[in-house]
Design an enzyme around this catalytic site. Sequence first.
Site, PDB file in Angstrom:
ATOM      1  CG  ASP A  73       3.010  -3.411 -14.764  1.00 40.54           C
ATOM      2  OD1 ASP A  73       2.256  -3.388 -15.757  1.00 40.54           O
ATOM      3  OD2 ASP A  73       2.601  -3.598 -13.611  1.00 40.54           O
TER       4      ASP A  73
ATOM      5  CB  ILE B  27      -0.917   0.017   1.241  1.00 38.95           C
ATOM      6  CG1 ILE B  27      -1.700  -1.300   1.324  1.00 38.95           C
ATOM      7  CG2 ILE B  27      -1.858   1.204   1.194  1.00 38.95           C
ATOM      8  CD1 ILE B  27      -2.701  -1.357   2.446  1.00 38.95           C
TER       9      ILE B  27
END
Lengths: 330, 245
Positions: free
Chosen positions: A146, A41
């Site tokens: 990515d 997170i």
Amino acid sequence: MMMNNSLKSLCKVAPGTVIKGKWHKYEYTVIKELGFGANGIVYLARNANQQVALKMSDNAMSVTSEVNVLKAFAKVQGSALGPSLLDVDDWERSGTKISFYVMEFIKGPDLLHFIHQKGSDWMGVLFLQLLADLADLHKNGWVFGDLKPENLIVSGPPARIRCIDVGGTTLKGRAIKEFTEFFDRGYWGLGSRKADERYDLFAVGMIMLNTAYPKRFTKTTGGINQLLPMIKQKPELRKFELVINKALSGQYQSAEQMRMELLHVLQPASPNGAPRVKQAPVKTQGSVGSRTKSRQSQVRQKKKSGLFETCLIISAITFIYFLYIYMQVL
Amino acid sequence: MRTGTLKQILLITDGCSNQGEDPIAMSALAKEQGVTVNVIGVMEQDVIDDQGLKEIEGIALAGGGVSQVVYSQQLSQTVQMVTRKAMTQTLQGVVNKELQQILGGAKTMEDLPPEKRGEIMEVVDELGEAVELEVLILVDTSASMKHKLPTVKEALLDLSLSLNARSGSNRFSVFVFPGKKTEVEKLLDWTPRLESLSSIFSKLTTGGITPTGPAIQEAISYFQKKRSLRSLLSRDDEQFFEESV
């Protein structure tokens, strides 16, 4: 959905929580959650009146791995693609250890929102910036992996494309670490998942497609035969058609080559500018700074090719001479 | 540092076992023999019940692997992520063991200051790229899995694409449970490529019970069988099909 439940609860921190590092003793006050990914997170936090982004994970491995990449990014000279790394540490929270790292907080809308807000004139410019950054990264032996619009933030003004998640960055020649299907050439059946320049350029092509298809689309037949009509269907993509097509089918050998052709599309009126440089061998382009192609660099290229010619002629003559001597001896 | 071949079982299921040995115990048995067990729970619109979820997590925990519950659309991404994660986890274990020998005591990577971890992580990354990997895939073909099988097939092809991008060699093998006549049935013998699955998978019939435990047990023994001379000889052959399919 993709996240482990344990991770979610372990790294869940309420705003106002103070995170103190075990090793470096810096303190960070959590302001709010910025988002989460497969590995942890990210929070917005404050340290001595400076806003920073703090990424937390219960997996020390993934933190270390990402920190390694950020350090590698720092070594890429002049590139501002990734966030700069500020601190790496562990936080001991009720007996368990949570690894975290702190980076520069990059503020701004993501790529698709920015283009949507400011108009498609910005599209070309931002992609030129992105390709220049990728060229630098590739030159240092890395492949981004990515690449997707959610990870691309336009900071500024002045508008500058930045990337906020570098977790997928992979050394050239290895297997791509992380990817997102829509931007992955393996998913579309257009190549392997081995990290090379063309892998990133494919993703850039798909991001360009994504600007016209904000909701994306799913694979039916896959392959270039599904993607080509998708480019043709959208009038706003028509001028980029050739560039996207070549990126998707792996015809660009380097980010610079793609950048030059994109520049040519955006600036077709200059007869002695981009197109001529395009014809020069790719290798010499690689040795010159990528951001601006000044006249000076073209002159230098000419000089270099002159030197090359001389060497070639000398070695050819020497070779023929030796052949002659050899025949005489026989 | 030699790591040998990493052995993994990848179990793809959508619910609880209902026959035979306790799958969690079988998974622990696999771990004892150096085989990691990963589990992926596939959901459709329905949600997997608590009992099923507990079993999925339990099997992975006992087998030293990774578990994940996903909707079938996300299966491809998950299959490769889970396999990779488990691989790194195992390699980290190997590296930690070496570290303990060098540093003495119960020191692991986490006990080192963050600056030192980077280099160790690079070693793990390198090993992950080069290590030999054997994945035995166990697919649940009970009735409720029927319409998820095409997605499973896609996910497995995608997995072989991902893993074959590594420089280390891979070998895959596919089993389904329940089989036509037996609890477990071999679909594909050890092969470096999974492409041949396409033709076999469409002919699969589904139905019946879910003998997860016996399937894991059979899978472990298959890892050992392979050690025979014959399979050594046919190490780099293409593939063997089961004729029963």
